[in-house]
Each structure stands twice: as structure tokens, then as C-alpha cells.
Motif scaffolding. Sequence first.
Motif, PDB file in Angstrom:
ATOM      1  N   LYS A   1     -22.045 -16.143  -3.987  1.00 36.90           N
ATOM      2  CA  LYS A   1     -23.298 -15.391  -3.893  1.00 36.90           C
ATOM      3  C   LYS A   1     -24.094 -15.887  -2.690  1.00 36.90           C
ATOM      4  O   LYS A   1     -24.513 -17.049  -2.662  1.00 36.90           O
ATOM      5  CB  LYS A   1     -24.090 -15.578  -5.190  1.00 36.90           C
ATOM      6  CG  LYS A   1     -25.244 -14.634  -5.408  1.00 36.90           C
ATOM      7  CD  LYS A   1     -25.799 -14.855  -6.823  1.00 36.90           C
ATOM      8  CE  LYS A   1     -26.929 -13.915  -7.142  1.00 36.90           C
ATOM      9  NZ  LYS A   1     -27.468 -14.183  -8.514  1.00 36.90           N
TER      10      LYS A   1
ATOM     11  N   GLN B   1     -13.523  -8.023  -2.766  1.00 36.75           N
ATOM     12  CA  GLN B   1     -14.892  -7.529  -2.880  1.00 36.75           C
ATOM     13  C   GLN B   1     -15.578  -7.983  -4.168  1.00 36.75           C
ATOM     14  O   GLN B   1     -16.798  -8.116  -4.211  1.00 36.75           O
ATOM     15  CB  GLN B   1     -14.903  -6.005  -2.785  1.00 36.75           C
ATOM     16  CG  GLN B   1     -14.450  -5.494  -1.421  1.00 36.75           C
ATOM     17  CD  GLN B   1     -14.574  -3.987  -1.294  1.00 36.75           C
ATOM     18  OE1 GLN B   1     -15.562  -3.410  -1.715  1.00 36.75           O
ATOM     19  NE2 GLN B   1     -13.565  -3.353  -0.707  1.00 36.75           N
ATOM     20  N   GLY B   2     -14.802  -8.228  -5.224  1.00 41.69           N
ATOM     21  CA  GLY B   2     -15.411  -8.652  -6.478  1.00 41.69           C
ATOM     22  C   GLY B   2     -15.983 -10.051  -6.434  1.00 41.69           C
ATOM     23  O   GLY B   2     -16.805 -10.425  -7.279  1.00 41.69           O
ATOM     24  N   ARG B   3     -15.546 -10.838  -5.454  1.00 43.23           N
ATOM     25  CA  ARG B   3     -15.990 -12.224  -5.398  1.00 43.23           C
ATOM     26  C   ARG B   3     -17.350 -12.376  -4.722  1.00 43.23           C
ATOM     27  O   ARG B   3     -18.115 -13.290  -5.046  1.00 43.23           O
ATOM     28  CB  ARG B   3     -14.952 -13.060  -4.641  1.00 43.23           C
ATOM     29  CG  ARG B   3     -15.318 -14.526  -4.551  1.00 43.23           C
ATOM     30  CD  ARG B   3     -14.366 -15.312  -3.678  1.00 43.23           C
ATOM     31  NE  ARG B   3     -14.820 -16.692  -3.549  1.00 43.23           N
ATOM     32  CZ  ARG B   3     -14.476 -17.506  -2.569  1.00 43.23           C
ATOM     33  NH1 ARG B   3     -13.663 -17.093  -1.630  1.00 43.23           N
ATOM     34  NH2 ARG B   3     -14.932 -18.740  -2.529  1.00 43.23           N
ATOM     35  N   TYR B   4     -17.676 -11.495  -3.784  1.00 46.47           N
ATOM     36  CA  TYR B   4     -18.859 -11.695  -2.946  1.00 46.47           C
ATOM     37  C   TYR B   4     -20.042 -10.872  -3.426  1.00 46.47           C
ATOM     38  O   TYR B   4     -19.958  -9.650  -3.570  1.00 46.47           O
ATOM     39  CB  TYR B   4     -18.536 -11.354  -1.485  1.00 46.47           C
ATOM     40  CG  TYR B   4     -17.569 -12.330  -0.861  1.00 46.47           C
ATOM     41  CD1 TYR B   4     -18.014 -13.517  -0.298  1.00 46.47           C
ATOM     42  CD2 TYR B   4     -16.196 -12.089  -0.876  1.00 46.47           C
ATOM     43  CE1 TYR B   4     -17.133 -14.432   0.250  1.00 46.47           C
ATOM     44  CE2 TYR B   4     -15.298 -12.994  -0.326  1.00 46.47           C
ATOM     45  CZ  TYR B   4     -15.780 -14.164   0.233  1.00 46.47           C
ATOM     46  OH  TYR B   4     -14.903 -15.067   0.766  1.00 46.47           O
ATOM     47  N   HIS B   5     -21.140 -11.567  -3.670  1.00 41.58           N
ATOM     48  CA  HIS B   5     -22.404 -10.922  -4.001  1.00 41.58           C
ATOM     49  C   HIS B   5     -23.407 -11.280  -2.908  1.00 41.58           C
ATOM     50  O   HIS B   5     -23.435 -12.417  -2.428  1.00 41.58           O
ATOM     51  CB  HIS B   5     -22.930 -11.417  -5.340  1.00 41.58           C
ATOM     52  CG  HIS B   5     -22.103 -10.995  -6.513  1.00 41.58           C
ATOM     53  ND1 HIS B   5     -22.531 -11.139  -7.806  1.00 41.58           N
ATOM     54  CD2 HIS B   5     -20.867 -10.434  -6.590  1.00 41.58           C
ATOM     55  CE1 HIS B   5     -21.602 -10.690  -8.634  1.00 41.58           C
ATOM     56  NE2 HIS B   5     -20.567 -10.281  -7.919  1.00 41.58           N
TER      57      HIS B   5
ATOM     58  N   LEU C   1     -27.542 -11.107  -1.585  1.00 38.86           N
ATOM     59  CA  LEU C   1     -28.957 -10.848  -1.815  1.00 38.86           C
ATOM     60  C   LEU C   1     -29.651 -10.860  -0.459  1.00 38.86           C
ATOM     61  O   LEU C   1     -29.591 -11.870   0.261  1.00 38.86           O
ATOM     62  CB  LEU C   1     -29.581 -11.924  -2.709  1.00 38.86           C
ATOM     63  CG  LEU C   1     -29.501 -11.742  -4.224  1.00 38.86           C
ATOM     64  CD1 LEU C   1     -28.061 -11.889  -4.708  1.00 38.86           C
ATOM     65  CD2 LEU C   1     -30.397 -12.760  -4.923  1.00 38.86           C
TER      66      LEU C   1
ATOM     67  N   VAL D   1     -28.078 -18.507  -5.948  1.00 34.63           N
ATOM     68  CA  VAL D   1     -27.134 -18.193  -4.881  1.00 34.63           C
ATOM     69  C   VAL D   1     -26.325 -19.435  -4.522  1.00 34.63           C
ATOM     70  O   VAL D   1     -26.733 -20.568  -4.768  1.00 34.63           O
ATOM     71  CB  VAL D   1     -27.839 -17.634  -3.621  1.00 34.63           C
ATOM     72  CG1 VAL D   1     -28.698 -16.435  -3.943  1.00 34.63           C
ATOM     73  CG2 VAL D   1     -28.655 -18.694  -2.920  1.00 34.63           C
TER      74      VAL D   1
ATOM     75  N   VAL E   1     -17.258 -16.424  -8.060  1.00 37.57           N
ATOM     76  CA  VAL E   1     -18.237 -15.604  -7.353  1.00 37.57           C
ATOM     77  C   VAL E   1     -18.900 -16.423  -6.254  1.00 37.57           C
ATOM     78  O   VAL E   1     -19.294 -17.566  -6.461  1.00 37.57           O
ATOM     79  CB  VAL E   1     -19.290 -15.071  -8.340  1.00 37.57           C
ATOM     80  CG1 VAL E   1     -20.428 -14.394  -7.589  1.00 37.57           C
ATOM     81  CG2 VAL E   1     -18.653 -14.101  -9.326  1.00 37.57           C
TER      82      VAL E   1
END
Length: 499
Positions: A16, A45-49, A51, A89, A14
Motif C-alpha cells: 500500500k 494488480q491485486g497486490r498494489y493499493h 492512496l 500504508v 498487499v
Amino acid sequence: MKTKSKPSRESSLVHKLGIVGGLGSLAGGDLFYKLVKSRAVLEDQGRYHFLFEQHPFKDVLMPLDRGASMTSRKFYVFQVCQTFEASGVSAIVLPCFASHTFREEIQEEIGIPVLDMMAALRRHIDHVVEPGAVLGILASDYVRHAGLFERYFGSDFKLVYPGADEQSGLMEAMYGVNGIKDGYLDGVPLECVYQACLSLQEQGATMVLPGMTELSLVCGDLQRRGITVLDINEIYAGFATQQKGQSNRPPFKLGIVGGVGPAATVDFMGKVVAHTPAGRDQEHIKMVVEQNPQIPDRTANLLNDETDPTMAMYATCKRLESAGANAIAIPCNTAHAFVERIQAHLRVPIVNMLAETVEAIVQRYGAGKTVGLLATSGTIKSQVYHEAARRAGLHIIAPGVDYQALVMDAIYGSLGIKAGFTEGLCRDQLLIAAEHLCELGADVLILGCTELPLVLQHSEAFMIKGHQVALIDPTTILAMKCIQLAREHSGERSNLHLG
């Protein structure tokens, strides 16, 4: 039949990203949009979070003129970055050119990368423009006169800026009433930006570099008019998604449980400063101290089962841990009777002063020595020094009952060290107890209470009524160990020796 290959371990991690909003609401929103629609994110898309933090910033409407103050902006950026760091993050995106004039200051205080927007721009330029080209800069008066672009491009390119009239028009188009920052992206504001671009072209600029993130909002319109101008938000978004977000390594910070006792804490800090090899202030060690004299008395607990200090010590250590300490020092010998039960619940190490003292004695004088211990009755009863010495092959001896009473009075008495005395009766009492230990066969004495070095200093050859003895100061040894840890943290070799 085709099968999908499994994503690599790296791609499955991930990533972040924290985005500092509020410094230019529309530009920050535009960057967020371009991050979400970037190729890297759409493909995985599942890798990037993400905030996105935006809070009221009182100077958001302040024009970035030449003399603009950055103080409020610095504090705002730092506070948001701190929040991101606490949220776990991977890296921070800071879409504001004015803030990149002080990005390094923020980075020094934050343990995760604050991604360099100017480095992203420079990397892009190196792929599309030959060195020596003329680059036009559209930036606020503040960024222009701060020399930000000169730092990154000045050595390899010729930089030009709009003329005085065009620069004034650019500032009004950006910060004026009904300007681009307010969402007015065409009409007079767009024309003013276009005229500034023409001014740059007349000076030979082959490409226009943005120094205002809001220019991304009108970049497409300018390109359709034939201006070769870059979209900084597009470039920064691509740069951010390609970074691994590896942890930054801020300077070593030493946490100190102070107040046990108060004067010993000051003495310990002085020894850290005195023994640190530094030629200027900035080369000394960061220290965060909680001077907490209200921690219950350790000796009273061990001898008389009075209030347990464990909780107060643990809470103090946790606050130091939260303050970013890389290691914790407790300049109190008796407190080390409680260290083992606390350490298991901390993420950072407590530097064990007793273990370091015993190791230093073995290294300097060899195993098999008889070592006299001048300490509180609580320390002696806890046997923490005895156990550490036994493991190292040393034999510890403590004063007899009457002599131990002298040591306790020297520390706790009305004319004792904790009452502020370092001469007179307390010194005489300690010397009598020390002579007694020498007569029992000790040729090394541990000053095993951090108040004692305020009266008797570390010495290789101290004379006591015909006896020559080495006085070992655990506070000095603790200070030296902490300095060693700080130097190892920064990658320096440590050649420190006890004098």
C-alpha cells in the motif's frame, strides 16, 4: 496443459503506497499514472493499493528561488505523511525534489519509509553511467543551492548546471505565468528547457538529470530532440513498486502518565534525564507527558470507594499510545493497583514500577529479605507490593496503624509533601515510621509513594537512630528501566546500575 503457479507469499502481500500530492499537481498526477501502468503493478494488480492525498498548499505557486522558505512545505508534507501512517500504508512516495532536501527530518518523525527519490535516481545512474562521467542537472535555484545533488552524486561524478541566463530561463519556464507547472508543455517554456539542456551539453554533460519533477511532463519531447534526459517519475515509480515497505524504526518515545502527583512526575523526568548516558541533547530520550492532575485520587478510591480513576488513567494511556509512545511509565505507586485492568486494552506496555522494584531488591540484596513498605494506605490495602514480593520470595511488612497515620499525614497533611513541603514535620513523621519498620526487622525500606523520594533519597546505607537501612526509590528504578528499554530499542547494550 499449462497451469498457473501460485504466487509466492511475498508477492501476495498487499503493498500500500501513499503518494503526497499537491506540491506540484501535474507532476504528482503524472507519477500516479506511471505507478499504475508500471510493469510490477500490471503483473500483480491485486497486490498494489494506492492512496493519493492532495490538499490545498498555500505556497504551491511560490517559485523555488534560492532563498525560498521550506517551513510551510515541511508542515504540509509531515501532516500528509502522518495521515498515511494512520491509514496503514506500507511506504510513502514524495514526488518533490525540494521536499527531499528535508526528507530525513520527516523520516525521523514517521514510522514508515518515506522513499528516497534521490536514492532511486542514484541507483538508476549506477546502472547506466560510468563513475567520473559529467552529469548535467536541471533543478530549481533552491535545490541547486541546497546541494542536494552534490550529496548523492558529487563524490563520483562531475556535476554541471546551466549558465546564468539559461538557469533564469528554466526558472521562468517552470514557475512563470503560463509555465510548465500550469500545464503549458510546449512553445516558449519547452524552448527554455531545451536551451538549458544545450547549455549542459556544451559543458560536456553526457546525461541530463532532472531536479524538478515537472520535467517528466516534457521528457519525451526533449528526448525526441536528441537530449539524453531521464524521466524521474518513471524511475521513482519503478523504485517504489520494488520496495518492500518495511517499517522504519523511529527513536524510542516514552509516554508518561503525569499529575499523579505533579511534583513526582517532574522528579521522575529529572531522574530519566540524569541517568541517561548522553553527551548531547539529541542522545536523550523522547518523552511525551500528559500532566493530568484531574485523574481521581487513587488512595481515596481504594480506601473510601470514591471516584474510580481507571477510566481517566486508561484515556490518558490511550492518548500517549496515539502519540507514538513505545512504552508507558506511571510514576505513582498506588496507581499500579489499576494497571492490570488497563494493560489488557493497550497495544504498548506499561512498565510496572512495583515489579521492577521488587526484582531490583532481589538482585541486589537476595531473596528472603524482610522489606519495610512506606506507602499510602491505598497501596497497602491493594496488596500490589505484597503480591509482587511474595512471588519473588520477599517478606513485606507495613507500619502499624498509628505509624501508618504518620505516613499518610506526611503525604496528604497540611504540611505534607503534596502541599509542597519537603522539610520539617513531614520528614520527621517519615523518619519515625521508618525507624518503626527497622525495629520490626526491616533492613530494606521501599519508598513506596512517589512523593517520598522528594524527602528521603535513594541510599544504600541510610542511618536512622542507630539502624542502617537501604532506602529503595521505585521512581529511580522505573527511570532506569525506561532508559534500558530505550537503549535496547536502539540496539545499544545497557550497562546501567543503581548507584
